[in-house]
Motif scaffolding. Structure first.
Motif, short mmCIF file in Angstrom:
data_model
loop_
_atom_site.label_atom_id
_atom_site.label_comp_id
_atom_site.label_asym_id
_atom_site.label_seq_id
_atom_site.Cartn_x
_atom_site.Cartn_y
_atom_site.Cartn_z
N LEU A 1 38.54 31.30 34.62
CA LEU A 1 39.79 30.54 34.56
C LEU A 1 40.94 31.41 34.07
N PHE A 2 40.66 32.27 33.09
CA PHE A 2 41.72 33.16 32.58
C PHE A 2 41.99 34.29 33.58
N GLY A 3 40.94 34.84 34.17
CA GLY A 3 41.08 35.87 35.21
C GLY A 3 41.57 37.20 34.70
N GLY A 4 41.35 38.24 35.53
CA GLY A 4 41.85 39.57 35.21
C GLY A 4 43.29 39.72 35.69
N GLY B 1 42.49 40.57 40.80
CA GLY B 1 42.22 40.23 39.40
C GLY B 1 41.31 39.03 39.29
N ASP B 2 41.16 38.28 40.39
CA ASP B 2 40.33 37.07 40.37
C ASP B 2 38.85 37.44 40.30
N LEU C 1 47.31 35.31 56.21
CA LEU C 1 47.59 34.32 55.17
C LEU C 1 47.00 34.80 53.85
N ARG C 2 47.61 34.41 52.75
CA ARG C 2 47.14 34.88 51.44
C ARG C 2 46.18 33.87 50.83
N SER C 3 45.12 34.38 50.23
CA SER C 3 44.15 33.49 49.57
C SER C 3 43.76 34.11 48.22
N ARG C 4 44.76 34.22 47.34
CA ARG C 4 44.52 34.85 46.03
C ARG C 4 43.88 33.83 45.09
N CYS C 5 42.62 33.56 45.34
CA CYS C 5 41.93 32.57 44.52
C CYS C 5 40.58 33.11 44.06
N ALA C 6 40.12 32.57 42.95
CA ALA C 6 38.77 32.89 42.47
C ALA C 6 37.79 31.96 43.19
N VAL D 1 35.62 45.49 34.26
CA VAL D 1 37.03 45.63 33.84
C VAL D 1 37.75 44.29 33.95
N ARG D 2 37.55 43.58 35.06
CA ARG D 2 38.21 42.28 35.25
C ARG D 2 37.80 41.30 34.17
N LEU D 3 36.49 41.27 33.88
CA LEU D 3 35.99 40.36 32.84
C LEU D 3 36.52 40.74 31.47
N ALA D 4 36.63 42.04 31.19
CA ALA D 4 37.15 42.49 29.89
C ALA D 4 38.62 42.08 29.73
N GLU D 5 39.39 42.15 30.82
CA GLU D 5 40.80 41.71 30.77
C GLU D 5 40.87 40.22 30.47
#
Length: 715
Positions: free
Chosen positions: A320-323, A336-337, A442-447, A595-599
């Motif tokens: 939910l917080f995401g990188g 970052g997702d 199309l953009r799909s910047r989702c987790a 790295v993403r999880l640490a962020e």
């Protein structure tokens, strides 16, 4: 002069006839002085006065009367407000009062919202507030509102000719100058145009009964309201319900179609970036971030009605917080997702977790893999009669979840071809379409949060887990975390789960019982006390605001100690492969996931630095996932090939040796005795059952053939 005295009835009528424009002028001067001044300064870039309906209602008896008039006679009220602005020079001076006609008066926050399916004939020409999800929008185009025509004979110009909604009105009459019946031509330079757009909204699916299909309503949007909302947004549209007669082949029908003439649009929270945060909220967020138990509280606030699964909930809170999404100068994009897959036995509450996460995310889409196609997940080209009959793109679930979370349940039940459409969406976070003459990205910047069941319905203790997940390795490798959730009998845990489930049911029964048969001893405090075990420690509204605040303000940097910790873990796993006989334990994809999880871990406590503790936390989570899906007990090492290619290294080694043995034992026609191959490999230390299985694999995949029983030939 009236010779008769006024009767009491006449006096009452006089008292009731009030100066509506004067009332509006007083109201606007008292409550909207700053807004009127802003329009005067910024006109024509800002030309809408937005009035809060609830503020109008609270303005005494006159305010209530004006508010009621708006609902019943919206057209008259809107002209009254414009008259008040014009006559009293509230915005413009006397010389500029013509500009007041271009000022839009908009009303928001009506207390009562009506469902699309509840709209009836008596609502026509009244002011409504309708809530829904945008399905389609057309392009913004100019519409003619006032037309000036020129006589084709003598060139005389007509006065502005008003144009309504729909058919173009053209004057066929005698020219006032040459007095001859003639056709007029339009003069676009002197005519007035306004931007328009059509929107189709669909009612929210939450309130529908079982077999009901969501109904739709077309909305006409004008001027500065155009392009304020896009497909997938949840909006409230306030406006006047209009009707238009159906015409079929030139014949007018007694049936009328309805549409909403939009007066104002209230767009809900599209994504975490748009969640409104007050000063009090900010104070609560900062206080919570200093709590030493903030990680535990966030994990326990996700699906509190589900007992246990603390590691899974902790990982979901990080998602939910995401990188941090990074765009490098060379144009490359690093996502970052964080993508996560839950694979588990039936009845272990995977779907319930997915649904809870979607409720927490402002832009969350839930879909089931069994009933989803690739077009429904990505985008599809449709012949659109809604606009002007052209081919248009209709966004699917992953596009609608842009800047949010897409939850796909039962991913293992999806069609093979449909699953492949997820590859680009997960890694590049875009969806490329080339259909019906439309080429678009199309953009799909989702987790992506997925859930799946094992192949056989339940996990087999003795078979490798990677073989039991019915999903292609190319898709599995794109998930940052894969959690295996087993349902094993355990006396202590089973009792705790059982008691927790019964508590939730007990409270539910108590609430429903109290609705129908209220008891004196059941008060709100008692219910709240009983609800405590199944309530989240952090309220969902504060949870969302906290994440939004973190995403806006927190961009942590990797500290040297944390960097060293992550590198050391990565190298320690890679060292397992230093010997050529060992499998490849992890790839660079796993390091990027770390790295993403640490962020995300640093963002949980609103830190601008990724500390060593963050690195240790995410290493623990990733290690648990790798042990579940990539640990090879035979070699006592991690084997990422089991996940990435679907074939463990050890199996690939046997297959290669079988092929070598076939070549060395084959006759001049390339045939070899299967029994000889088996004996040769047994001498090299392989198990007979393993050799037989791998020979069967070769025959099944078509790499070898068995022309006669007991003979094998490579193809």
């Amino acid at each position: 002069m009236d010779d008769f005295p006024d009767s009491p009835e006449k006096e009452e009528i006089k008292a009731n006839v009030t100066d509506k424009a004067g009332d509006w002028s007083k109201f606007l001067k008292k409550h909207y002085k700053a807004e009127l001044g802003e329009i005067a300064r910024e006109f024509p870039y800002k030309r809408s006065l937005v009035i809060d309906y609830q503020k109008l209602e609270k303005w005494g008896k006159k305010g209530l009367g004006l508010a009621d008039d708006l609902i019943k006679n919206p057209g008259k009220v809107l002209s009254d407000v414009k008259d008040a602005i014009k006559q009293n020079n509230l915005i413009f001076t006397k010389d500029e009062e013509d500009k007041a006609d271009d000022v839009n008066v908009r009303f928001i926050r009506l207390p009562k919202k009506i469902d699309v399916r509840e709209i009836r004939a008596h609502h026509i020409n009244s002011f409504l507030s309708v809530e829904g999800i945008i399905r389609k929008v057309t392009e913004v185009r100019p519409r003619l509102t006032y037309a000036v025509f020129r006589c084709l004979n003598c060139g005389t110009l007509t006065p502005p000719y008003s144009q309504g909604f729909g058919k173009f009105q053209e004057p066929y009459r005698n020219c006032t100058q040459c007095e001859r019946p003639t056709k007029m031509e339009l003069v676009p330079q002197l005519s007035k145009f306004i931007d328009v757009q059509k929107i189709r909204i669909q009612e929210s699916p939450e309130g529908l009964r079982g077999g009901e299909q969501p109904e739709t309503l077309d909305v006409d949007v004008q001027d500065d309201l155009v392009a304020t909302a896009s497909p997938g947004d949840r909006i409230v549209i306030n406006g006047i319900l209009r009707s238009i007669q159906r015409v079929s082949y030139g014949n007018k029908s007694s049936l009328f179609d309805i549409y909403l003439e939009a007066n104002s649009i209230e767009v809900g929270e599209k994504e975490f970036e748009e969640v409104a945060i007050s000063d009090e909220d900010e104070q609560s967020i900062i206080e919570l971030s200093r709590d030493p138990e903030v990680y535990r509280k966030f994990a326990h606030s996700i699906a509190p009605s589900i007992y246990g699964n603390d590691e899974v909930k902790e990982a979901i809170s990080l998602i939910l917080f995401g990188g941090i999404m990074k765009s490098l100068p060379d144009g490359s994009h690093l996502r970052g997702d964080i993508h996560m897959l839950l694979v588990g036995d039936p009845g272990i509450a995977k779907s319930q977790m997915l649904r809870y996460v979607i409720r927490l995310s402002p832009r969350g889409i839930y879909t089931s893999g069994k009933s989803s196609t690739s077009a429904g997940l990505t985008a599809t080209a449709v012949k659109d009669e809604f606009g002007d009959g052209r081919w248009t793109l209709e966004a699917g679930a992953l596009v609608l979840a842009d800047m949010g979370i897409a939850a796909v349940d039962e991913m293992d039940k999806m069609n093979k071809d449909d699953r492949s459409s997820l590859h680009e969406a997960m890694e590049q976070q875009s969806i490329s379409i080339a259909k019906a003459g439309i080429t678009a990205t199309l953009r799909s910047r989702c987790a992506l949060l997925g859930a799946a069941n094992p192949k056989m319905g339940r996990f087999d203790e003795y078979a490798p887990i990677a073989e039991q997940i019915n999903m292609p390795p190319s898709l599995l490798s794109r998930f940052d975390l894969i959690f295996v959730m087993r349902d094993k009998p355990n006396d202590v845990l089973d009792r705790a789960i059982g008691e927790h489930i019964l508590k939730a049911h007990e409270v539910g029964e108590l609430i429903e019982h109290n609705k129908k048969n209220p008891d004196e001893w059941i008060d709100e405090d008692y219910i709240e006390q009983k609800l405590a075990p199944v309530l989240p420690e952090i309220e969902p509204s504060l949870f969302r605001k906290y994440i939004a605040y973190s995403k806006r303000n927190c961009f942590p940097l990797l500290k040297p100690e944390a960097k060293e910790k992550l590198i050391s873990y990565y190298l320690s796993l890679r060292e397992l492969a230093s010997d050529n006989s060992k499998p490849v334990p992890v790839t660079a994809r796993q390091l990027e996931a770390l790295v993403r999880l640490a962020e995300a871990s640093a963002r949980v406590r609103l830190s601008q630095n990724i500390e060593e503790a963050d690195a240790e936390r995410v290493i623990r989570i990733v290690d648990r996932c790798l042990r579940d899906v990539a640990y090879d007990p035979e070699t006592e090492s991690f084997d990422i090939d089991k996940l990435v290619t679907g074939i463990p290294k050890q199996r690939r080694d046997i297959i290669r040796e079988i092929k070598d043995a076939v070549k060395s034992h084959a006759d001049e026609n390339g045939y070899a005795q299967i029994e000889e191959i088996v004996q040769a490999l047994i001498q090299k230390g392989h198990e007979k059952d393993d050799i037989r299985k791998r020979i069967d694999d070769l025959l099944r995949t078509g790499e070898a053939m068995e022309p006669r029983h007991g003979l094998i030939k490579l193809i």
